[in-house]
Enzyme design. Sequence first.
Site, PDB file in Angstrom:
ATOM      1  N   GLU A 162       0.801  -1.228   0.000  1.00 12.44           N
ATOM      2  CA  GLU A 162       0.000   0.000   0.000  1.00 12.44           C
ATOM      3  C   GLU A 162       0.831   1.274   0.000  1.00 12.44           C
ATOM      4  O   GLU A 162       0.799   2.046   0.975  1.00 12.44           O
ATOM      5  CB  GLU A 162      -0.963  -0.001   1.194  1.00 12.44           C
ATOM      6  CG  GLU A 162      -1.933  -1.151   1.181  1.00 12.44           C
ATOM      7  CD  GLU A 162      -3.095  -0.978   2.159  1.00 12.44           C
ATOM      8  OE1 GLU A 162      -3.068  -0.039   2.970  1.00 12.44           O
ATOM      9  OE2 GLU A 162      -4.034  -1.783   2.092  1.00 12.44           O
ATOM     10  N   GLU A 353      -5.452  -8.493   0.697  1.00 13.10           N
ATOM     11  CA  GLU A 353      -6.131  -8.147   1.952  1.00 13.10           C
ATOM     12  C   GLU A 353      -7.604  -7.919   1.676  1.00 13.10           C
ATOM     13  O   GLU A 353      -7.962  -7.229   0.718  1.00 13.10           O
ATOM     14  CB  GLU A 353      -5.579  -6.848   2.576  1.00 13.10           C
ATOM     15  CG  GLU A 353      -4.221  -6.978   3.196  1.00 13.10           C
ATOM     16  CD  GLU A 353      -3.729  -5.684   3.839  1.00 13.10           C
ATOM     17  OE1 GLU A 353      -4.562  -4.847   4.255  1.00 13.10           O
ATOM     18  OE2 GLU A 353      -2.503  -5.514   3.924  1.00 13.10           O
TER      19      GLU A 353
HETATM   20  C1  FCB Z   1      -4.643  -1.868   5.400  1.00 17.54           C
HETATM   21  C2  FCB Z   1      -3.288  -2.221   5.969  1.00 17.54           C
HETATM   22  C3  FCB Z   1      -3.343  -3.219   7.092  1.00 17.54           C
HETATM   23  C4  FCB Z   1      -4.540  -3.007   7.991  1.00 17.54           C
HETATM   24  C5  FCB Z   1      -5.802  -2.909   7.178  1.00 17.54           C
HETATM   25  C6  FCB Z   1      -7.047  -2.748   7.982  1.00 17.54           C
HETATM   26  O1  FCB Z   1      -4.596  -0.573   4.881  1.00 17.54           O
HETATM   27  O2  FCB Z   1      -2.438  -2.727   4.973  1.00 17.54           O
HETATM   28  O3  FCB Z   1      -2.131  -3.151   7.787  1.00 17.54           O
HETATM   29  O4  FCB Z   1      -4.331  -1.904   8.780  1.00 17.54           O
HETATM   30  O5  FCB Z   1      -5.697  -1.824   6.287  1.00 17.54           O
END
Ligand code: FCB
Length: 450
Positions: A162, A353
């Site tokens: 990210e 994620e």
């Molecule tokens: C993302 C991050 C992770 C966590 C989630 C909820 O932006 O990569 O570390 O904080 O959000």
Amino acid sequence: MGYLMSKRFSWGVGTSAYQIEGAWNEHGKGESIWDRFMHAEGIRPNGDRACDHYNLVDKDLELLAAMGIDSYRFSTAWSRVLPLGTGTPNHRGLAFYDRLVDGLLERGIEPWLTLYHWDLPQTLQDAGGWVARDSVEWFAEYSSVMVEHFADRVTNWITVNEPWVSSFLGHHEGVFAPGMTDWSSALKAAHHQLLAHGVAVREMRRIAPDIAIGIALDCRPAHPRTDSNEDVMATRHFDGYRNRWFFDPVFGKGYPADIQTVYMERDQWPSDLVRDGDMDLIAEPIDFCGVNYYTSLGIDAAHAEIDHSEGRIGPPADDGFTEMGWRIDPQALGAFLRRVSDEWGPTSIIVTENGASFSDGIGPDGSIHDDRRIAYLTSHIAEVERISTQGVPVDGYFVWSFLDNLEWVAGFDQRFGLVHVDHGTQIRTIKDSGYWFRDHIAARRNDPNG
Ligand code: FCB
């Protein structure tokens, strides 16, 4: 659904070093910008202890095995391996990750190693951090050390997690480490992270030609609240700032011209930032594109602060929102994965994620009935599976997160885990969602029509 049965589809869970490890200064670990930021701002709880995973790693490995997880995504703390950022490696730091990686492999769990999940060594911040072009060389050195040490056992690598968050929340909004508030610095940090990614991919491949390398990009699909021209234009701008700024260059399209023009008009664009050859390096081919998805956004031109994140405090959790205040929108995940495939064309996409914050605690029966998380995961996984059957090359899905962990400045109140953690006692309890995910993985592996 042959793709799901194929050996290649990875069902996993994810974590990051600062959010779970603790042991922030043990066994030679150097200070990171997150250690410094949380201490300086006096933010508690912080990552000093987090989930104490550094000491409880064997227990956590057992939990992963008990949940039938087949892939585990974690990050390595740069300053645990190279306490000063460059130079002599800390053997105790490498030994910790050896223990983790070997423990995963012994249990038949595939390690997915993220090199950078926001925790730059503080010594490198003192030398300019990501704002300095030298950061590209620092990251190349760190990634080489890691690949030389782990490529015999780790096949799947993610360079940077990210970059929008660490660049813009860290250097423009100042709400994340290193806490700066300067647009040009944010643009430099973003460019150098992307360049570091590309240079590292090249270098890592030279050392270990057989590994698979990707990047994990966050996305915020946006739609106009109305079909007025203003809302449509504002949405286009937001999408450029938040999504295209990263996906475009990684896939060889350069920086989006419409957004770059805005930065130039505002005198925010550092004219000497992009040098000859940089965009080719950033576009170094990758083996997979990681996509992190949580929520979508409706843009209202009259109110949107479109150059800011949407704020981290949202409306109270109800049926339509998670406790982060993030709207639940599974369709937007499917649509964005389709877009990634059509517009940027990676050979493989991994949902690196996806997950939801709900703070259900332990009930009188000793269980955690987190039905809202199960509903969230069910609907999002259904979208991933649907889109996969329609030619979008999705090859993996990772729930965020394995454990209830330190949600950065939001602390322990935001719980994303499939496993509940009591942060006083460090006792772990698998939630209903953890068992649900275990059963989902098993069902997909055993699907006779696969
Ligand atoms: C993302 C991050 C992770 C966590 C989630 C909820 O932006 O990569 O570390 O904080 O959000």
